[in-house]
Scaffold this motif. Sequence first.
Motif, PDB file in Angstrom:
ATOM      1  N   PHE A 154       0.824  -1.215   0.000  1.00 34.63           N
ATOM      2  CA  PHE A 154       0.000   0.000   0.000  1.00 34.63           C
ATOM      3  C   PHE A 154       0.857   1.263   0.000  1.00 34.63           C
TER       4      PHE A 154
ATOM      5  N   VAL B 187     -10.601   2.674  12.025  1.00 41.11           N
ATOM      6  CA  VAL B 187     -10.832   1.289  11.586  1.00 41.11           C
ATOM      7  C   VAL B 187      -9.704   0.391  12.088  1.00 41.11           C
TER       8      VAL B 187
ATOM      9  N   TRP C 297      -2.222   3.457  13.145  1.00 37.99           N
ATOM     10  CA  TRP C 297      -2.273   4.872  12.770  1.00 37.99           C
ATOM     11  C   TRP C 297      -2.595   5.780  13.938  1.00 37.99           C
TER      12      TRP C 297
ATOM     13  N   SER D 289      -1.174  -5.578   7.623  1.00 36.57           N
ATOM     14  CA  SER D 289      -1.370  -5.499   6.166  1.00 36.57           C
ATOM     15  C   SER D 289      -2.758  -5.972   5.738  1.00 36.57           C
ATOM     16  N   CYS D 290      -3.750  -5.740   6.609  1.00 34.85           N
ATOM     17  CA  CYS D 290      -5.108  -6.195   6.300  1.00 34.85           C
ATOM     18  C   CYS D 290      -5.766  -5.332   5.223  1.00 34.85           C
TER      19      CYS D 290
END
Length: 238
Positions: free
Chosen positions: A141, A157, A167, A194-195
Amino acid sequence: MPVITLTINDELVSGRRGESLLEVVREHGITLPTLCHMEGLSERGGCRLCIVEVEGSPRPVPACTTMAREGMLVRTHTTRLIRYRRMIVELLLAERNHYCAVCVSVGHCELQNVAAALGVDHVRYEYLSPRVTMDLSHERFGMDHNRCILCTRCVRVCDEVEGVRTWDIAHRGVRSRIMADLNYPWGESETCTSCGKCVQVCPTGALFTKGAAVGEMVKDPGMLRRVLEGRDRKEWEG
Ligand code: SF4
Ligand code: SF4
Ligand code: FES
């Protein structure tokens, strides 16, 4: 849930106690723009796009963080509110570098859609044109701070659904930046699984899948609901 009655735009409507004004307004087919709100996440009340006027309140209040109450008198589309919403979007566009034509989310961006819906065809404020970076250190990403509107959907999230809180926000005011762990490159994060949930909930091109073409960067807004409903049904428990 007990039923309550309130007045929205001169019409008597019903809602359920415990619902937000945003929920009641939307249940009655009224469109209110939102950017920081996302069903399934806690409310932040940060973008201020969903502001409404409530009789007795000296200033507009965000519908997403205001509970609907019995007897409330609410207005959702006064001239003042429409003017404020336009101003908010223009300020967001002026704060970072939103060159939509070269953005991976062009055509699929919630900020762009809200701007179009509000008729924002120019920005009256001076562009700040900050020098901001991209973080391409993650294997799959990327993070383009130029496009970030600090809605904190990614923060919430990751914390509330993925349960790791990679984050957070660093610094203050216009210098605020989304950061991974304690301000490490995302690719060096020891917590990130890394979802990709943060990428899917990001309303703009700030978080994206590397190597994806513009047409492939359509976000999947139903992902969060599927995850949460699947958990409720204990689908992934062995
Ligand atoms: S990929 Fe998943 S774990 Fe990593 S930052 Fe995004 S939501 Fe958090
Ligand atoms: S990276 Fe995306 S989801 Fe996260 S705060 Fe910025 S705009 Fe919102
Ligand atoms: S959606 Fe209500 S303040 Fe952002």
